[in-house]
Design an enzyme around this catalytic site. Sequence first.
Site, PDB file in Angstrom:
ATOM      1  N   THR A  13       0.868  -1.390   0.167  1.00 12.30           N
ATOM      2  CA  THR A  13      -0.125   0.085  -0.078  1.00 12.30           C
ATOM      3  C   THR A  13       0.718   1.161  -0.163  1.00 12.30           C
ATOM      4  OG1 THR A  13      -1.947  -1.079   1.071  1.00 12.30           O
ATOM      5  CG2 THR A  13      -1.816   1.316   1.544  1.00 12.30           C
ATOM      6  N   SER A  60      -0.156  -9.932  -0.811  1.00 11.84           N
ATOM      7  CA  SER A  60      -1.100 -11.236  -0.982  1.00 11.84           C
ATOM      8  C   SER A  60      -0.388 -12.177  -1.893  1.00 11.84           C
ATOM      9  CB  SER A  60      -2.536 -10.770  -1.340  1.00 11.84           C
ATOM     10  OG  SER A  60      -2.871  -9.948  -0.475  1.00 11.84           O
TER      11      SER A  60
END
Length: 339
Positions: A13, A60
Amino acid sequence: MRKRVYIAYTGGTIGMKRTRAGYVPASGFLQQQMEAMPELKHPSMPRFDVHEYAPLLDSSNMTPREWVAIARDIGDHYSRYDGFVVLHGTDTMAYTTSALPFMLSGLGKPVIVTGSQIPLCEVRNDGRENLITSLLIAANYNIPEVCLYFGGKLLRGCRAVKVSADGFAAFASPNVPPLGNVGIDIEINWDLVRKPRPRQRLRVEELASPVVSALRLFPGISPELVGNVLRPPLQGLVLEAYGVGNGPDHDDAFLAALTEATSRGVVIVDCTQCLEGTVDLSEYAAGSALARAGVISGFDMTAEAALAKLYYLFSSGYAPDKVKREMQRDLRGEMTVTG
Ligand code: ASP
């Protein structure tokens, strides 16, 4: 002389860009944001180089292959920098910080892994503080460990777990106090920091592709499911059990599946589903039955650390008996040694 820090930018992020589909990693975008931060050029800050990985990943998508790439990258640049910052997504950050300490044997410089919950491109973000403090710690503090820095806490990497999906205090190390607390001052808990051994040299331990897995017990779990997970070619399993390591000892088929696998040499490590505390297989019959089935205690290791350690030990080519012994020994500060 200004210190030098190597930034390995893997994604996450912190450097993401807003799109119609949501946040995505975008090549060069983090560097643009950093260019626009005058504080990074302040004389009190170290010099740094950013090495962007291709492709940048939402964490992920990380696999042990990426852990190897990060460890090699640090190894390749080790002698030229005072410290290392790894920018990483938060989702699997605790897995990476659990694996790197095993792979960076003889580490003598700080490796600080960080990221953020809100990207640097947003006005309100936690990336700025996490980045600046990580750079300062990597440059100026003689902490020869892989650490996770986030939300004012400097944690031992192989003890860290993600505890919040959306809070700024997203990580904790429930079984050991933080190595550092950051408020007005950066306070390091030097008694907890591991001491470098004299004349130790960094050796990057590569990972092979052992077959390891993790399984969380739940009420009603079927012995068939457990047996299927344990089928060859599985070599090691982190069994996330209840409380102090208990499981359903009234279920003979469940226990038989475990016994059959351990007698074939599958290493089954019992970790607790609880956030805090240690496994003790002698406390309840529901624990000692697992021990009789050949399951070993993971004591107070996190499931993340136990999984990473299985990858590391089986990659070293050890036979199951040696893997079992090493799993129960503290190698990098990942477990509390008792007695
Ligand atoms: N999905 C993101 C990642 O792990 C979440 C984050 O970085 O906070 O890459």
